[in-house]
Motif scaffolding. Structure first.
Motif, PDB file in Angstrom:
ATOM      1  N   VAL A 426     -16.648 -29.624  24.811  1.00 50.16           N
ATOM      2  CA  VAL A 426     -15.842 -28.504  25.300  1.00 50.16           C
ATOM      3  C   VAL A 426     -14.417 -28.640  24.766  1.00 50.16           C
ATOM      4  CG1 VAL A 426     -14.900 -27.389  27.360  1.00 50.16           C
ATOM      5  CG2 VAL A 426     -17.266 -28.213  27.348  1.00 50.16           C
ATOM      6  N   ARG A 427     -13.836 -27.521  24.300  1.00 47.55           N
ATOM      7  CA  ARG A 427     -12.476 -27.527  23.762  1.00 47.55           C
ATOM      8  C   ARG A 427     -11.499 -26.994  24.814  1.00 47.55           C
ATOM      9  NH1 ARG A 427     -11.424 -27.619  18.407  1.00 47.55           N
ATOM     10  NH2 ARG A 427      -9.760 -26.091  18.733  1.00 47.55           N
ATOM     11  N   PRO A 428     -10.270 -27.505  24.816  1.00 48.72           N
ATOM     12  CA  PRO A 428      -9.291 -27.068  25.824  1.00 48.72           C
ATOM     13  C   PRO A 428      -8.930 -25.585  25.735  1.00 48.72           C
ATOM     14  CG  PRO A 428      -8.588 -29.115  24.770  1.00 48.72           C
ATOM     15  CD  PRO A 428      -9.756 -28.608  23.988  1.00 48.72           C
ATOM     16  N   ASP A 429      -9.149 -24.957  24.547  1.00 49.62           N
ATOM     17  CA  ASP A 429      -8.729 -23.568  24.394  1.00 49.62           C
ATOM     18  C   ASP A 429      -9.820 -22.563  24.754  1.00 49.62           C
ATOM     19  OD1 ASP A 429     -10.377 -24.176  22.294  1.00 49.62           O
ATOM     20  OD2 ASP A 429      -9.119 -23.270  20.740  1.00 49.62           O
ATOM     21  N   TRP A 430     -10.942 -23.028  25.283  1.00 45.26           N
ATOM     22  CA  TRP A 430     -11.993 -22.083  25.679  1.00 45.26           C
ATOM     23  C   TRP A 430     -11.520 -21.279  26.887  1.00 45.26           C
ATOM     24  CZ3 TRP A 430     -17.452 -24.789  25.455  1.00 45.26           C
ATOM     25  CH2 TRP A 430     -17.729 -25.127  24.119  1.00 45.26           C
ATOM     26  N   SER A 431     -11.561 -19.966  26.774  1.00 51.74           N
ATOM     27  CA  SER A 431     -11.093 -19.116  27.878  1.00 51.74           C
ATOM     28  C   SER A 431     -12.090 -18.039  28.254  1.00 51.74           C
ATOM     29  CB  SER A 431      -9.756 -18.462  27.505  1.00 51.74           C
ATOM     30  OG  SER A 431      -9.905 -17.703  26.314  1.00 51.74           O
ATOM     31  N   ASP A 432     -13.197 -17.940  27.515  1.00 51.83           N
ATOM     32  CA  ASP A 432     -14.243 -16.960  27.855  1.00 51.83           C
ATOM     33  C   ASP A 432     -15.576 -17.493  27.340  1.00 51.83           C
ATOM     34  OD1 ASP A 432     -14.763 -16.090  25.095  1.00 51.83           O
ATOM     35  OD2 ASP A 432     -12.802 -15.131  25.232  1.00 51.83           O
ATOM     36  N   PRO A 433     -16.696 -16.821  27.659  1.00 51.82           N
ATOM     37  CA  PRO A 433     -18.019 -17.354  27.303  1.00 51.82           C
ATOM     38  C   PRO A 433     -18.359 -17.292  25.824  1.00 51.82           C
ATOM     39  CG  PRO A 433     -18.154 -15.792  29.143  1.00 51.82           C
ATOM     40  CD  PRO A 433     -16.798 -15.647  28.554  1.00 51.82           C
ATOM     41  N   ALA A 434     -17.516 -16.677  24.999  1.00 46.90           N
ATOM     42  CA  ALA A 434     -17.871 -16.458  23.602  1.00 46.90           C
ATOM     43  C   ALA A 434     -18.194 -17.751  22.859  1.00 46.90           C
ATOM     44  CB  ALA A 434     -16.742 -15.712  22.891  1.00 46.90           C
ATOM     45  N   ASP A 435     -17.439 -18.822  23.132  1.00 49.66           N
ATOM     46  CA  ASP A 435     -17.656 -20.068  22.401  1.00 49.66           C
ATOM     47  C   ASP A 435     -18.998 -20.713  22.737  1.00 49.66           C
ATOM     48  OD1 ASP A 435     -15.035 -20.708  20.891  1.00 49.66           O
ATOM     49  OD2 ASP A 435     -14.360 -20.087  22.886  1.00 49.66           O
ATOM     50  N   LEU A 436     -19.508 -20.412  23.910  1.00 46.12           N
ATOM     51  CA  LEU A 436     -20.802 -20.958  24.310  1.00 46.12           C
ATOM     52  C   LEU A 436     -21.945 -20.027  23.950  1.00 46.12           C
ATOM     53  CD1 LEU A 436     -20.686 -22.599  27.860  1.00 46.12           C
ATOM     54  CD2 LEU A 436     -21.368 -23.646  25.716  1.00 46.12           C
ATOM     55  N   ILE A 437     -21.777 -18.746  24.281  1.00 45.04           N
ATOM     56  CA  ILE A 437     -22.884 -17.801  24.163  1.00 45.04           C
ATOM     57  C   ILE A 437     -22.874 -17.083  22.822  1.00 45.04           C
ATOM     58  CG2 ILE A 437     -23.959 -15.777  25.202  1.00 45.04           C
ATOM     59  CD1 ILE A 437     -22.715 -16.643  27.868  1.00 45.04           C
ATOM     60  N   GLY A 438     -21.704 -16.691  22.355  1.00 42.15           N
ATOM     61  CA  GLY A 438     -21.619 -16.023  21.068  1.00 42.15           C
ATOM     62  C   GLY A 438     -20.706 -14.811  21.103  1.00 42.15           C
ATOM     63  N   TYR A 439     -20.502 -14.188  19.927  1.00 46.27           N
ATOM     64  CA  TYR A 439     -19.591 -13.054  19.819  1.00 46.27           C
ATOM     65  C   TYR A 439     -20.004 -12.203  18.611  1.00 46.27           C
ATOM     66  CZ  TYR A 439     -17.679 -15.934  16.088  1.00 46.27           C
ATOM     67  OH  TYR A 439     -17.550 -16.697  14.952  1.00 46.27           O
ATOM     68  N   ARG A 479     -10.823 -24.490  31.742  1.00 47.25           N
ATOM     69  CA  ARG A 479     -11.171 -24.036  33.096  1.00 47.25           C
ATOM     70  C   ARG A 479     -12.629 -23.576  33.108  1.00 47.25           C
ATOM     71  NH1 ARG A 479      -7.542 -24.090  36.871  1.00 47.25           N
ATOM     72  NH2 ARG A 479      -5.319 -24.160  36.345  1.00 47.25           N
ATOM     73  N   VAL A 480     -13.443 -24.280  33.891  1.00 48.92           N
ATOM     74  CA  VAL A 480     -14.881 -24.021  33.911  1.00 48.92           C
ATOM     75  C   VAL A 480     -15.182 -22.583  34.308  1.00 48.92           C
ATOM     76  CG1 VAL A 480     -17.070 -24.711  34.957  1.00 48.92           C
ATOM     77  CG2 VAL A 480     -15.362 -26.443  34.401  1.00 48.92           C
ATOM     78  N   GLU A 481     -14.431 -22.058  35.284  1.00 51.64           N
ATOM     79  CA  GLU A 481     -14.699 -20.708  35.776  1.00 51.64           C
ATOM     80  C   GLU A 481     -14.469 -19.661  34.696  1.00 51.64           C
ATOM     81  OE1 GLU A 481     -12.768 -22.885  37.125  1.00 51.64           O
ATOM     82  OE2 GLU A 481     -13.662 -23.423  39.050  1.00 51.64           O
ATOM     83  N   HIS A 482     -13.657 -19.967  33.680  1.00 51.45           N
ATOM     84  CA  HIS A 482     -13.352 -18.983  32.646  1.00 51.45           C
ATOM     85  C   HIS A 482     -14.471 -18.873  31.608  1.00 51.45           C
ATOM     86  CE1 HIS A 482      -8.707 -19.191  33.430  1.00 51.45           C
ATOM     87  NE2 HIS A 482      -9.398 -18.743  34.443  1.00 51.45           N
ATOM     88  N   ASN A 537     -14.063 -35.930  33.382  1.00 49.90           N
ATOM     89  CA  ASN A 537     -13.120 -36.979  33.767  1.00 49.90           C
ATOM     90  C   ASN A 537     -12.070 -36.334  34.658  1.00 49.90           C
ATOM     91  OD1 ASN A 537     -14.382 -38.892  32.111  1.00 49.90           O
ATOM     92  ND2 ASN A 537     -13.212 -38.215  30.336  1.00 49.90           N
ATOM     93  N   MET A 538     -11.795 -36.918  35.787  1.00 51.19           N
ATOM     94  CA  MET A 538     -10.826 -36.352  36.718  1.00 51.19           C
ATOM     95  C   MET A 538      -9.493 -37.077  36.541  1.00 51.19           C
ATOM     96  SD  MET A 538     -12.776 -34.063  37.847  1.00 51.19           S
ATOM     97  CE  MET A 538     -11.573 -33.316  38.941  1.00 51.19           C
ATOM     98  N   ASP A 539      -8.638 -36.527  35.671  1.00 52.97           N
ATOM     99  CA  ASP A 539      -7.310 -37.105  35.483  1.00 52.97           C
ATOM    100  C   ASP A 539      -6.322 -35.980  35.225  1.00 52.97           C
ATOM    101  OD1 ASP A 539      -7.544 -36.367  32.751  1.00 52.97           O
ATOM    102  OD2 ASP A 539      -8.499 -38.280  32.277  1.00 52.97           O
ATOM    103  N   HIS A 543      -8.892 -29.946  34.442  1.00 52.22           N
ATOM    104  CA  HIS A 543      -8.760 -28.931  35.473  1.00 52.22           C
ATOM    105  C   HIS A 543      -9.683 -29.239  36.650  1.00 52.22           C
ATOM    106  CE1 HIS A 543      -6.392 -26.282  32.865  1.00 52.22           C
ATOM    107  NE2 HIS A 543      -7.214 -26.637  31.890  1.00 52.22           N
ATOM    108  N   PRO A 544      -9.248 -28.951  37.876  1.00 50.18           N
ATOM    109  CA  PRO A 544     -10.109 -29.188  39.045  1.00 50.18           C
ATOM    110  C   PRO A 544     -11.233 -28.156  39.104  1.00 50.18           C
ATOM    111  CG  PRO A 544      -8.093 -28.081  39.708  1.00 50.18           C
ATOM    112  CD  PRO A 544      -7.927 -28.404  38.252  1.00 50.18           C
TER     113      PRO A 544
END
Length: 737
Positions: A426-439, A479-482, A537-539, A543-544
């Motif tokens: 997972v990359r820190p700049d992921w903000s929507d499902p496109a990187d996982l699902i596609g675009y 952020r997982v929710e994003h 990792n929780m540090d 993100h929580p």
């Protein structure tokens, strides 16, 4: 004298006799060497020698879990993969030193025992070994003694706790073993024999079932032979019957309609000579009675006070088995006419292993790769995946979270090379499902993400019985929710369709531009053979998690670190991956109604009552749980009981740790009050909360003393950790490390 409390019950779960033999081998080596800590290699040699001597003397032994059929042919290398299972099972009293390759009893326990305790323990292990084999002597088994044993003892036994009850173990273990020795059962390798007296609580109607695996492996669905005992134990019925759970999912009216139609169909194609063919089967005064009446094809009835002689009981069962075999042959022939040979020939073949055997093999494979995980972690990981195909592994960096996923998948035949295992960083700049699902690119062509690609592969008809694993590494760097919200929502729509578990559509065809993309990716769903595992990792760099995410996953924490663990020495006999079918991991229960039947009703109600008491505590800080978590905890405990992996208390302890405590965080006095109340539940004793609300250091200052009698020790330790953080830092959370 009696054995110390820590030694009572260590042989109560006797899947095989290996634990007793291991203790005898260890004590013999300690006695001869005069050492408290002895060579593991010497213990292995004695372990093998004890079993080989029993075999050569004609004494009963469990067959080796190796390619060898006799202990005389078992090599030292093969002993390695056999002996680690009983060592792990006795982890509460044994210590294994990987560096020195030694085995011993835990020092704190050994210091409190005298020689008399060790002598008595040896005698106890020997007696339990003889009792174990005595109970399994097939020559002592008769159908009449099995049936009369249940009919005459069940009502009395129901007054006692079910856990470790002698009658319960006899029904679950000895009765199926006895039936398997009957010639017309033993000759059919497709037959599975199972018996039940309840899950967690006593069943209203205990049963003994004989199933052909080609039709069904569950009494919920399909056709099978089953002995059904009347609730008042006045009689028992030998029946050719049907599972009612699946047919009733469309409502009882439609379910009963289907069952009656199936009864008439089967009666029309089988002779069923000598069997009664009506609905006059009376087992209970409650709701189960009607289910049995409409689902029974034919039956024999035996009254408790007038059981037929053994010859007649065997002849009756032989007649039912003969009819059942005819029916199975008809069904198989019908399937073959409907399915092309090329399809059946390409279906993957899997070894017929129990859940315990498959998990033991996986643990041996993982150890061989140089990794060691805490006791019951693999069982917990399996049950968590079985409950919901999304699991979170949390903890400090470098504890083996990602490696666990990879090695567990490999052990089950899912590797990078065959495409059944996929690592997605997972990359820190992921903000929507496109990187996982596609675009869609600038040319309006759909570019699938890595998750869409593996879902497409897993959904192919040739792959639907293979498990696929996706490891989302460092899941909370973004952020997982994003980026994961679509997946979380779609996972909640799981349903059964054409004998497969599927979800609602993830990629709508209307959103795709080209016909090629619509044909390939349109209507793509999350198939029931894809399992998602996130490592976190929780540090301060991460993100929580929101409660939306925590509700949908079991969170397994990796904070137990023992740096002096070393790889096991390699052996000549390598443990190879053992491919597993998707049924091994796929959830049987998607909603509570799927599991709410028979003896499971009482088990579900018992679990729910515990959760209600916990919810009353959590509600004061708005951390209470809903139906989703209630269902998940119930499913976890049911799967654990069915596989007999650990005690009900251990399973609930893990669920409290993984589903309840992660929801709690805060800095006020109310949070502390909730933690103290939950600690009372975990310790199973009252605390002076008024004083402890001001200063609870006497609890967390001596963890061992506080938790020594805890009913839920893992949860108790975590709660004490959270209390300490609250007092020292003014804020607490499950995630603080």
């Amino acid at each position: 004298m009696s054995l110390p409390s820590e030694l009572t019950g260590i042989f109560s779960v006797k899947q095989k006799s290996y634990k007793m033999v291991l203790i005898m081998a260890l004590l013999q080596e300690m006695n001869e060497s005069g050492e408290r800590e002895v060579s593991l290699e010497n213990v292995k040699s004695r372990f093998l020698s004890l079993l080989q001597n029993r075999e050569s003397n004609g004494e009963p032994v469990d067959s080796p879990v190796t390619p060898a059929n006799r202990w005389a042919d078992v090599t030292k290398g093969q002993v390695n993969q056999i002996i680690y299972s009983p060592i792990a099972a006795l982890g509460s009293i044994l210590d294994q030193n990987p560096q020195l390759q030694t085995l011993s009893f835990k020092e704190r326990l050994l210091n409190s025992w005298g020689q008399s305790v060790l002598t008595e323990l040896y005698d106890h292990a020997f007696q339990m070994l003889e009792q174990y084999h005595s109970e399994r002597k097939s020559s002592d088994f008769t159908i009449g003694s099995a049936l009369s044993g249940v009919l005459n003892q069940y009502l009395e036994a129901k007054r006692e706790p079910l856990k470790n009850n002698s009658l319960g173990m006899y029904v679950r273990q000895q009765i199926p073993a006895g039936f398997k020795e009957l010639d017309f059962i033993a000759d059919n390798s497709n037959f599975k024999v199972q018996a039940s007296v309840g899950m967690g609580v006593w069943a209203t109607v205990p049963w003994i079932a004989i199933m052909d695996r080609r039709l069904t492996e569950s009494t919920q669905i399909g056709e099978y032979i089953v002995y059904l005992f009347a609730e008042d134990m006045s009689s028992v019925y030998l029946t050719l019957a049907q599972g009612v759970t699946e047919p009733n999912k469309n409502g009882k009216v439609e379910g009963h309609k289907y069952l009656r139609s199936k009864v008439q169909e089967i009666r029309s194609i089988l002779p069923l000579d000598g069997l009664t063919k009506d609905e006059e089967i009376h087992l209970t005064s409650g709701g189960l009675g009607r289910e049995y009446q409409v689902s029974t094809v034919a039956y024999y009835k035996y009254d408790r006070n007038n059981l037929p002689p053994e010859e007649q009981l065997i002849a009756d069962l032989g007649n039912v088995v003969s009819n059942y075999k005819q029916y199975v042959d008809i069904v198989i022939q019908s399937r073959n006419r409907q399915e092309p040979n090329s399809v059946t020939e390409t279906m993957p073949q899997f070894a017929d292993l129990t859940v315990t055997e498959r998990l033991d093999h996986a643990k041996a494979y993982i150890r061989q790769k140089g990794f060691s995980f805490p006791e019951y972690l693999i069982e917990n990981f399996y049950l968590s995946l079985k409950t919901k195909p999304f699991v979170i592994l949390a903890g400090v960096s470098g504890t083996g979270k990602t490696k666990l996923v990879e090695l567990f998948a490999e052990a089950l035949g899912a590797t990078r090379d065959n495409g059944q295992y996929k690592l997605i960083p997972v990359r820190p700049d992921w903000s929507d499902p496109a990187d996982l699902i596609g675009y869609k690119d600038l040319n309006e062509r759909f570019r699938p993400g890595p998750l869409a690609e593996i879902m497409l592969e897993a959904s192919q008809s040739a792959n639907q019985n293979k498990p696929y694993f996706v490891c989302l590494d460092e899941m909370n760097l973004a952020r997982v929710e994003h980026y994961f919200s679509d997946i979380l929502s779609i996972l909640e729509t799981q349903k059964r369709q054409d004998d497969q578990v599927v979800t609602d559509v993830l990629i709508q065809p209307s959103l795709l531009t080209t016909s090629e993309d619509r044909d390939t990716y349109g209507d793509l769903r999350i198939p029931g053979n894809v399992y998602l595992v996130g490592t976190v990792n929780m540090d301060e760099t991460t993100h929580p998690f929101s409660k939306k995410v925590l509700d949908r996953a079991n969170t397994i924490e990796f904070n137990y670190i023992q740096l002096n663990q070393y790889p096991e020495p390699s052996t000549v006999d390598q443990v190879m991956p053992q491919p597993a079918p998707n049924d091994f991991l796929c959830s049987k229960y998607l909603q509570l109604v799927d599991a709410y039947y028979g003896e499971q009703v009482s088990a579900i109600q018992s679990t729910t009552e515990q959760l209600v008491r916990i919810n009353d505590i959590l509600e004061t800080v708005h951390a209470h749980v809903g139906f989703r978590i209630r269902d998940a905890v119930c499913f976890y405990l049911l799967y654990n009981t069915q596989a007999n992996l650990m005690s009900d208390e251990q399973a609930f302890d893990l669920q409290m740790l993984q589903k309840i405590l992660p929801r709690i965080q805060g800095s006020n006095r109310s949070v502390k009050r909730v933690l103290l109340q939950l600690l009372e539940t975990a310790l199973n004793k009252r605390l002076n909360k008024n004083e402890l609300e001001d200063d609870s250091s006497e609890l967390w200052g001596n963890l061992a003393k506080t938790t020594e009698q805890a009913i839920y020790p893992l949860s108790a330790n975590k709660i004490l950790f959270m209390l300490r953080r609250l007092e020292e830092d003014g804020f607490t959370s499950y995630w603080l490390s």
